[in-house]
Write a protein that holds these residues in place. Structure first.
Motif, PDB file in Angstrom:
ATOM      1  N   SER B 206      38.542  22.533  89.706  1.00  0.00           N
ATOM      2  CA  SER B 206      37.653  22.998  90.762  1.00  0.00           C
ATOM      3  C   SER B 206      36.256  23.268  90.215  1.00  0.00           C
ATOM      4  N   SER B 207      35.307  22.461  90.624  1.00  0.00           N
ATOM      5  CA  SER B 207      33.962  22.516  90.031  1.00  0.00           C
ATOM      6  C   SER B 207      33.171  23.742  90.477  1.00  0.00           C
ATOM      7  N   ASN B 208      33.477  24.267  91.654  1.00  0.00           N
ATOM      8  CA  ASN B 208      32.635  25.341  92.188  1.00  0.00           C
ATOM      9  C   ASN B 208      33.154  26.745  91.889  1.00  0.00           C
ATOM     10  N   THR B 209      34.395  26.822  91.415  1.00  0.00           N
ATOM     11  CA  THR B 209      35.041  28.129  91.352  1.00  0.00           C
ATOM     12  C   THR B 209      34.325  29.126  90.433  1.00  0.00           C
ATOM     13  N   GLU B 210      33.949  28.679  89.225  1.00  0.00           N
ATOM     14  CA  GLU B 210      33.481  29.624  88.208  1.00  0.00           C
ATOM     15  C   GLU B 210      32.236  30.378  88.659  1.00  0.00           C
ATOM     16  N   MET B 211      31.225  29.631  89.134  1.00  0.00           N
ATOM     17  CA  MET B 211      29.978  30.269  89.570  1.00  0.00           C
ATOM     18  C   MET B 211      30.232  31.141  90.794  1.00  0.00           C
ATOM     19  N   SER B 212      31.053  30.642  91.721  1.00  0.00           N
ATOM     20  CA  SER B 212      31.336  31.404  92.942  1.00  0.00           C
ATOM     21  C   SER B 212      32.047  32.714  92.643  1.00  0.00           C
ATOM     22  N   MET B 213      32.820  32.726  91.559  1.00  0.00           N
ATOM     23  CA  MET B 213      33.500  33.959  91.182  1.00  0.00           C
ATOM     24  C   MET B 213      32.484  34.936  90.580  1.00  0.00           C
ATOM     25  N   LYS B 214      31.589  34.412  89.775  1.00  0.00           N
ATOM     26  CA  LYS B 214      30.589  35.271  89.141  1.00  0.00           C
ATOM     27  C   LYS B 214      29.711  35.930  90.221  1.00  0.00           C
ATOM     28  N   TRP B 215      29.383  35.155  91.243  1.00  0.00           N
ATOM     29  CA  TRP B 215      28.538  35.667  92.324  1.00  0.00           C
ATOM     30  C   TRP B 215      29.344  36.398  93.409  1.00  0.00           C
ATOM     31  N   LYS B 216      30.622  36.477  93.197  1.00  0.00           N
ATOM     32  CA  LYS B 216      31.526  37.132  94.150  1.00  0.00           C
ATOM     33  C   LYS B 216      31.429  36.549  95.553  1.00  0.00           C
ATOM     34  N   ILE B 217      31.105  35.250  95.618  1.00  0.00           N
ATOM     35  CA  ILE B 217      31.258  34.553  96.899  1.00  0.00           C
ATOM     36  C   ILE B 217      32.762  34.364  97.096  1.00  0.00           C
ATOM     37  N   LYS B 218      33.387  33.853  96.068  1.00  0.00           N
ATOM     38  CA  LYS B 218      34.857  33.833  96.023  1.00  0.00           C
ATOM     39  C   LYS B 218      35.321  34.971  95.138  1.00  0.00           C
ATOM     40  N   ARG B 219      36.480  35.510  95.427  1.00  0.00           N
ATOM     41  CA  ARG B 219      36.948  36.619  94.597  1.00  0.00           C
ATOM     42  C   ARG B 219      38.314  36.346  93.985  1.00  0.00           C
ATOM     43  N   GLU B 220      38.934  35.250  94.407  1.00  0.00           N
ATOM     44  CA  GLU B 220      40.195  34.858  93.764  1.00  0.00           C
ATOM     45  C   GLU B 220      40.196  33.342  93.638  1.00  0.00           C
ATOM     46  N   THR B 221      40.949  32.834  92.664  1.00  0.00           N
ATOM     47  CA  THR B 221      40.908  31.383  92.439  1.00  0.00           C
ATOM     48  C   THR B 221      41.837  30.658  93.417  1.00  0.00           C
ATOM     49  N   ASN B 222      41.631  29.350  93.516  1.00  0.00           N
ATOM     50  CA  ASN B 222      42.451  28.510  94.396  1.00  0.00           C
ATOM     51  C   ASN B 222      43.948  28.674  94.105  1.00  0.00           C
ATOM     52  N   ASP B 223      44.282  28.628  92.828  1.00  0.00           N
ATOM     53  CA  ASP B 223      45.708  28.674  92.464  1.00  0.00           C
ATOM     54  C   ASP B 223      46.338  30.041  92.760  1.00  0.00           C
ATOM     55  N   GLU B 224      45.560  31.093  92.535  1.00  0.00           N
ATOM     56  CA  GLU B 224      46.084  32.433  92.836  1.00  0.00           C
ATOM     57  C   GLU B 224      46.400  32.580  94.327  1.00  0.00           C
ATOM     58  N   LEU B 225      45.455  32.135  95.135  1.00  0.00           N
ATOM     59  CA  LEU B 225      45.641  32.243  96.591  1.00  0.00           C
ATOM     60  C   LEU B 225      46.807  31.379  97.057  1.00  0.00           C
ATOM     61  N   ARG B 226      46.873  30.174  96.501  1.00  0.00           N
ATOM     62  CA  ARG B 226      47.927  29.236  96.905  1.00  0.00           C
ATOM     63  C   ARG B 226      49.315  29.819  96.625  1.00  0.00           C
ATOM     64  N   GLN B 227      49.461  30.394  95.418  1.00  0.00           N
ATOM     65  CA  GLN B 227      50.773  30.940  95.052  1.00  0.00           C
ATOM     66  C   GLN B 227      51.141  32.114  95.976  1.00  0.00           C
ATOM     67  N   ARG B 228      50.136  32.933  96.296  1.00  0.00           N
ATOM     68  CA  ARG B 228      50.437  34.067  97.162  1.00  0.00           C
ATOM     69  C   ARG B 228      50.905  33.570  98.538  1.00  0.00           C
ATOM     70  N   PHE B 229      50.234  32.536  99.027  1.00  0.00           N
ATOM     71  CA  PHE B 229      50.602  31.962 100.319  1.00  0.00           C
ATOM     72  C   PHE B 229      52.041  31.418 100.289  1.00  0.00           C
ATOM     73  N   VAL B 230      52.370  30.701  99.239  1.00  0.00           N
ATOM     74  CA  VAL B 230      53.726  30.132  99.114  1.00  0.00           C
ATOM     75  C   VAL B 230      54.765  31.254  99.135  1.00  0.00           C
ATOM     76  N   ASP B 231      54.499  32.295  98.377  1.00  0.00           N
ATOM     77  CA  ASP B 231      55.476  33.386  98.277  1.00  0.00           C
ATOM     78  C   ASP B 231      55.701  34.061  99.637  1.00  0.00           C
ATOM     79  N   VAL B 232      54.630  34.216 100.396  1.00  0.00           N
ATOM     80  CA  VAL B 232      54.755  34.844 101.719  1.00  0.00           C
ATOM     81  C   VAL B 232      55.494  33.917 102.692  1.00  0.00           C
ATOM     82  N   ALA B 233      55.068  32.646 102.719  1.00  0.00           N
ATOM     83  CA  ALA B 233      55.666  31.699 103.672  1.00  0.00           C
ATOM     84  C   ALA B 233      57.149  31.486 103.392  1.00  0.00           C
TER      85      ALA B 233
END
Lengths: 255, 316
Positions: B206-233
């Motif tokens: 993911s090319s955009n993740t690192e900068m977006s995390m530093k700027w707190k536009i994003k606060r969790e990574t794609n994989d973290e969110l994906r796993q949480r979604f799988v566990d809930v579903a």
């Protein structure tokens, strides 16, 4: 049975026009108007639901609102030809709405007057439905009036589109004001309104809006009729094919 | 040079201290660009997302479902409106944003390039697609850009309602006839993996993740969110007595494994080769072009009214 028939007619107009408007959802000329048409559609379908539910209740044959809405044959729907006309362009849609609201609002208001003081439960329920609906239809009338004026007096293109819409739709304006045996019976039972009595007010209103919109009312127009008695335009069968698809394909299922 | 550095420091320090960035604050160009890209992509997703569900408005199985579906799609239009407005605070107009969508320059969520084929899809879209979107969006309520964060708070409330509504559609099907149950499982099977790919490529790609995390536009990574979604579903699907394809409990990680995702296919859909990319874009362009005369007429009429009012003031 007159009350049942009379309510079903009101409900059918709402359902079919609400269905037509819902076809615009996601395809409107811009977001704000996309949402406005969906709002009106929601109002009308909401009114139809309350009315079908009331009809089902007084009929006490164990039908549901959905049985009435989805499982009748084409000739059993008693909506006006006007409301089943295709959306066409936005000019057609706003004009169709103006014609319908100009009939529906005074009808509801007149019915409310007649229902005043009637204490039987189904009349009280109907009054509640109409009181809410009057507020909604007041907005539909204002919205459609403003757009007819804006488009009629906008650009050369929007004016010419409005003229085309008037020429195509005016012939469906008059059916609402022609009474038949169901109307007569409802009048004699005390809650019904003779639609002819609403015509002067509606005509005058349309006249006023058309003047502001630089539009003319076509002369010598023969008013098409038949929907109220279940004789529809060719568009109706296709509309119902979509509307009824799931209920016909999966009979007796719950959704 | 020193001033810019100073401004950057002030900016990063606000971010680090959880102070929202507001439209008139100084911000790095790249932050502004990233936000415009992300907010507009989100707005376009709401608007294009109206189409697959719109496909079922005229065929809902009951009036109650018809009203609910219409209201839901109308909410999406509303979300599009707030988000376009939020993007406009960054110095771009709605016309420009729409133009970028129509010319293919701006993207929208690829999930809407899949077709809505059955009534059950209205349930799957709500449960899985909106559910995946919420995982992202809840995080965005805390994003660093003020107007975006505030728009997201309202959007999230409505989205979680849509999510429940979708699940309830499936729950009804799962308790219905054999044909309904089959429709339900088939739909889940079709939407599951595309929904997982909504979180974006794996973190290492993911090319955009690192900068977006530093700027707190994003606060969790794609994989973290994906796993949480799988566990809930994976827990929720039990209430439906249905299954999620390739999902297995992994004792050692304490999470559900979800098998391989076909990223080649994902990139193909992003590039325009999904089953409905062309139809979705065509429908948006058609609505926009067919509406041009209405927008022009509204402007012309407003202009006329203004002139009339001015001449009335003069004569008075």
């Amino acid at each position: 049975m007159t009350f049942y028939d009379y309510i079903i007619r009101l409900a059918d107009n709402n359902l079919i026009l609400g269905h037509r408007l819902s076809e615009w959802c996601g395809h409107g000329p811009f977001l704000e108007q996309d949402m406005a048409m969906t709002n009106i559609s929601l109002d009308l379908i909401g009114q139809s639901r309350s009315m079908y539910a009331l009809a089902a209740e007084i009929n006490s044959k164990g039908e549901s609102e959905d049985d009435i809405a989805f499982l009748r044959l084409e000739h059993e729907y008693q909506n006006l030809l006007l409301v089943e006309q295709p959306n066409g362009d936005f000019a057609h849609t706003v004009l169709r709405q103006l014609f319908f609201a100009s009939f529906q609002l005074p009808l509801y208001q007149a019915m409310l007057q007649k229902l005043q003081g009637m204490t039987e439960e189904h009349f009280v329920t109907l009054r509640g439905i109409l009181e809410k609906a009057v507020m909604e239809v007041t907005y539909h009338k204002r919205w459609s009036s403003e757009w007819v004026i804006r488009l009629g007096d906008g650009t050369a293109e929007s004016h010419s589109r409005m003229v085309t819409a008037v020429n195509e739709l005016y012939r469906y304006y008059g059916e609402a004001f022609i009474s038949d045996a169901v109307d007569d019976a409802a009048v004699s039972e005390g809650y019904g309104v003779r639609p002819e009595e609403l015509k002067a007010e509606a005509d005058q209103y349309i006249d006023d809006i058309f003047r502001q919109a630089n539009l003319n009312i076509p002369v010598d127009t023969y008013m098409q009729r038949g929907g109220k008695q279940g004789v529809h335009s060719e568009y109706m069968g296709y509309l119902l094919s979509e509307l009824q698809y799931m209920q016909r394909a999966y009979p007796n299922a719950s959704w | 040079m020193d001033t810019t550095k100073n401004l950057e420091e002030i900016f990063q320090s606000k971010i680090d201290h959880e102070i929202k960035i507001e439209p008139k604050d100084w911000m790095p160009d790249a932050y502004r660009k990233t936000l415009i890209r992300q907010i507009s992509q989100h707005a376009h997703s709401e608007i294009v997302g109206m189409l697959p569900e719109g496909n079922w408005i005229t065929r809902t199985p009951s009036l109650r479902r018809k009203v609910a579906l219409l209201a839901k799609i109308q909410d999406e239009a509303g979300h599009g409106l707030y988000l376009y407005s939020a993007a406009e605070t960054l110095g771009i107009t709605r016309d420009q944003l729409l133009d970028e969508l129509h010319t293919g320059k701006a993207k929208y969520s690829s999930i809407f390039n899949y077709p809505a084929l059955t009534w059950a899809d209205m349930g799957s879209v709500g449960w899985l697609v909106d559910g995946a979107a919420i995982m992202n969006q809840v995080m965005l309520c805390r994003t660093s850009y003020g107007p975006y964060a505030r728009a997201m708070v309202r959007i999230c409330k409505e989205e979680s309602f849509h999510h429940r509504q979708g699940f309830e559609i499936l729950l009804t099907l799962s308790q219905g006839t054999e044909a309904q149950k089959k429709m339900c499982q088939e739909s889940i099977n079709r939407w599951w993996k595309p929904a997982l790919m909504m979180f974006g490529p794996p973190d290492e790609q993911s090319s955009n993740t690192e900068m977006s995390m530093k700027w707190k536009i994003k606060r969790e990574t794609n994989d973290e969110l994906r796993q949480r979604f799988v566990d809930v579903a994976a827990e929720q699907v039990k209430f439906l007595n249905m299954t999620l394809p390739d999902v297995v409990w992994n004792e050692s990680t304490g999470h559900y494994d979800f098998g391989a995702l076909d990223w080649d296919h994902f990139w193909n859909v992003v590039k325009g080769n999904g089953p409905c990319n062309k139809q979705r874009l065509d429908a948006r362009i058609k609505a926009h072009e067919n509406g041009a005369w209405v927008r022009e007429a509204a402007l012309a009429f407003a202009e006329k009214q203004k002139i009339r009012q001015q001449s009335q003031v003069k004569t008075a």
